[in-house]
Design a protein around this motif. Structure first.
Motif, PDB file in Angstrom:
ATOM      1  N   ASN A   6      19.119   6.338   8.810  1.00 32.24           N
ATOM      2  CA  ASN A   6      18.633   5.518   9.784  1.00 32.24           C
ATOM      3  C   ASN A   6      18.091   6.407  10.899  1.00 32.24           C
ATOM      4  N   ASP A   7      17.547   5.607  12.001  1.00 26.89           N
ATOM      5  CA  ASP A   7      16.885   6.300  13.111  1.00 26.89           C
ATOM      6  C   ASP A   7      17.766   7.114  14.049  1.00 26.89           C
ATOM      7  N   LYS A   8      18.981   7.438  13.647  1.00 22.59           N
ATOM      8  CA  LYS A   8      19.784   8.221  14.283  1.00 22.59           C
ATOM      9  C   LYS A   8      20.228   9.314  13.438  1.00 22.59           C
ATOM     10  N   GLY A   9      19.838   9.423  12.013  1.00 18.77           N
ATOM     11  CA  GLY A   9      19.894  10.397  11.082  1.00 18.77           C
ATOM     12  C   GLY A   9      21.281  10.214  10.400  1.00 18.77           C
TER      13      GLY A   9
ATOM     14  N   ASP B 166       0.967  -1.336  -0.105  1.00 18.33           N
ATOM     15  CA  ASP B 166       0.077   0.268   0.067  1.00 18.33           C
ATOM     16  C   ASP B 166       0.885   1.389   0.131  1.00 18.33           C
ATOM     17  N   ALA B 167       2.194   1.348   0.196  1.00 21.22           N
ATOM     18  CA  ALA B 167       3.024   2.330   0.103  1.00 21.22           C
ATOM     19  C   ALA B 167       3.124   3.005  -1.189  1.00 21.22           C
ATOM     20  N   PRO B 168       3.368   4.295  -1.293  1.00 20.80           N
ATOM     21  CA  PRO B 168       3.640   5.013  -2.655  1.00 20.80           C
ATOM     22  C   PRO B 168       4.954   4.079  -3.465  1.00 20.80           C
ATOM     23  N   TRP B 169       4.680   4.240  -4.829  1.00 22.16           N
ATOM     24  CA  TRP B 169       5.538   3.602  -5.598  1.00 22.16           C
ATOM     25  C   TRP B 169       6.941   3.764  -5.093  1.00 22.16           C
ATOM     26  N   GLY B 170       7.330   5.059  -4.949  1.00 19.61           N
ATOM     27  CA  GLY B 170       8.702   5.618  -4.587  1.00 19.61           C
ATOM     28  C   GLY B 170       9.440   4.867  -3.341  1.00 19.61           C
TER      29      GLY B 170
ATOM     30  N   PRO C  56      11.082   7.823  -9.141  1.00 14.50           N
ATOM     31  CA  PRO C  56       9.906   7.866  -7.999  1.00 14.50           C
ATOM     32  C   PRO C  56      10.695   7.883  -6.657  1.00 14.50           C
ATOM     33  N   VAL C  57      10.317   9.129  -5.913  1.00 21.54           N
ATOM     34  CA  VAL C  57      11.070   9.280  -4.690  1.00 21.54           C
ATOM     35  C   VAL C  57      10.139   9.095  -3.450  1.00 21.54           C
ATOM     36  N   CYS C  58      10.705   8.474  -2.591  1.00 23.43           N
ATOM     37  CA  CYS C  58       9.844   8.436  -1.379  1.00 23.43           C
ATOM     38  C   CYS C  58      10.237   9.259  -0.210  1.00 23.43           C
ATOM     39  N   HIS C  59       9.328  10.381  -0.036  1.00 22.70           N
ATOM     40  CA  HIS C  59       9.899  11.813   0.513  1.00 22.70           C
ATOM     41  C   HIS C  59       9.792  11.368   2.070  1.00 22.70           C
ATOM     42  N   GLN C  60       8.875  10.187   2.449  1.00 25.75           N
ATOM     43  CA  GLN C  60       8.901   9.947   4.020  1.00 25.75           C
ATOM     44  C   GLN C  60      10.340   9.590   4.490  1.00 25.75           C
ATOM     45  N   ALA C  61      11.168   8.849   3.484  1.00 30.10           N
ATOM     46  CA  ALA C  61      12.251   8.411   3.928  1.00 30.10           C
ATOM     47  C   ALA C  61      13.582   9.206   3.768  1.00 30.10           C
ATOM     48  N   LYS C  62      13.339  10.561   3.364  1.00 29.79           N
ATOM     49  CA  LYS C  62      14.411  11.599   3.037  1.00 29.79           C
ATOM     50  C   LYS C  62      15.627  10.799   2.477  1.00 29.79           C
ATOM     51  N   ALA C  63      15.478   9.861   1.435  1.00 33.35           N
ATOM     52  CA  ALA C  63      16.605   9.352   0.812  1.00 33.35           C
ATOM     53  C   ALA C  63      16.733  10.018  -0.751  1.00 33.35           C
ATOM     54  N   GLY C  64      15.924  10.574  -1.428  1.00 28.61           N
ATOM     55  CA  GLY C  64      16.043  11.254  -2.544  1.00 28.61           C
ATOM     56  C   GLY C  64      16.267  10.190  -3.545  1.00 28.61           C
ATOM     57  N   GLU C  65      16.744  10.560  -4.703  1.00 26.57           N
ATOM     58  CA  GLU C  65      16.915   9.666  -5.920  1.00 26.57           C
ATOM     59  C   GLU C  65      18.285   8.774  -5.394  1.00 26.57           C
TER      60      GLU C  65
END
Length: 171
Positions: free
Chosen positions: A157-160, A26-30, A69-78
């Motif tokens: 990661n969870d510590k940035g 159900d997650a966005p494609w990115g 396609p980017v996953c903005h929630q993960a802050k990973a970019g392309e």
């Protein structure tokens, strides 16, 4: 199937936005692409859920005007791409020159060697005291190894702290 993705994404900020009961499908494609690309054992090719979104990505890449396609929630970019492995210690990256005089790909590892050193070590004295004859210094090129997984995502990661996840787009 879901467990493979959760193991692959453990510690990734990309899964933090998904409610515990939500399915990765159900997650966005990115985000699907990011989660699948980060899957390490097995890689995305071994996770049945990952095959459709990754094949969709590969197909989309061949079309004009492709945007990753980017996953903005993960802050990973392309993703990034590095075609070649690092050169071994004591060598540097070299470029093969094309016939037209332009520099080609960084597909060489270059090592500077003193081809006369062994002769000097054996007592030959026909070399000057400044370290040898210029004809003794040669650059030796070896092919630079290609990466099996040339694509990567740097995912906080969870510590940035960004962690690098390598992947390929081979089907």
């Amino acid at each position: 199937m879901k467990h493979h993705l959760l193991y692959a994404a453990a510690g990734l900020a990309a899964v933090a936005f998904l409610p515990a009961t939500a399915k990765a499908q159900d997650a966005p494609w990115g985000c699907q692409v990011l989660l699948c690309a980060a899957s390490q054992n097995p890689s995305w090719q071994g996770v049945p859920y990952c095959v459709p979104p990754m094949k969709k990505l590969i197909s989309a890449m061949a079309k004009p005007g492709f945007d990753w396609p980017v996953c903005h929630q993960a802050k990973a970019g392309e993703p990034g791409r590095e075609e070649y492995e690092d050169c071994p210690a004591g060598t540097k990256v070299g470029y093969r020159e094309h016939r037209d005089g332009f520099r080609g790909e960084p597909d060489q590892c270059i090592k500077t060697v003193d081809v006369c050193k062994e002769r000097r070590d054996q007592g030959y004295r026909r070399f000057n005291e400044s370290g040898g004859d210029r004809r003794c210094i040669k650059e030796v090129a070896t092919p630079r190894p290609r990466r099996e997984n040339p694509w990567f995502f740097d995912i906080p990661n969870d510590k940035g702290v960004k962690e690098r996840f390598w992947f390929n787009l081979n089907t």
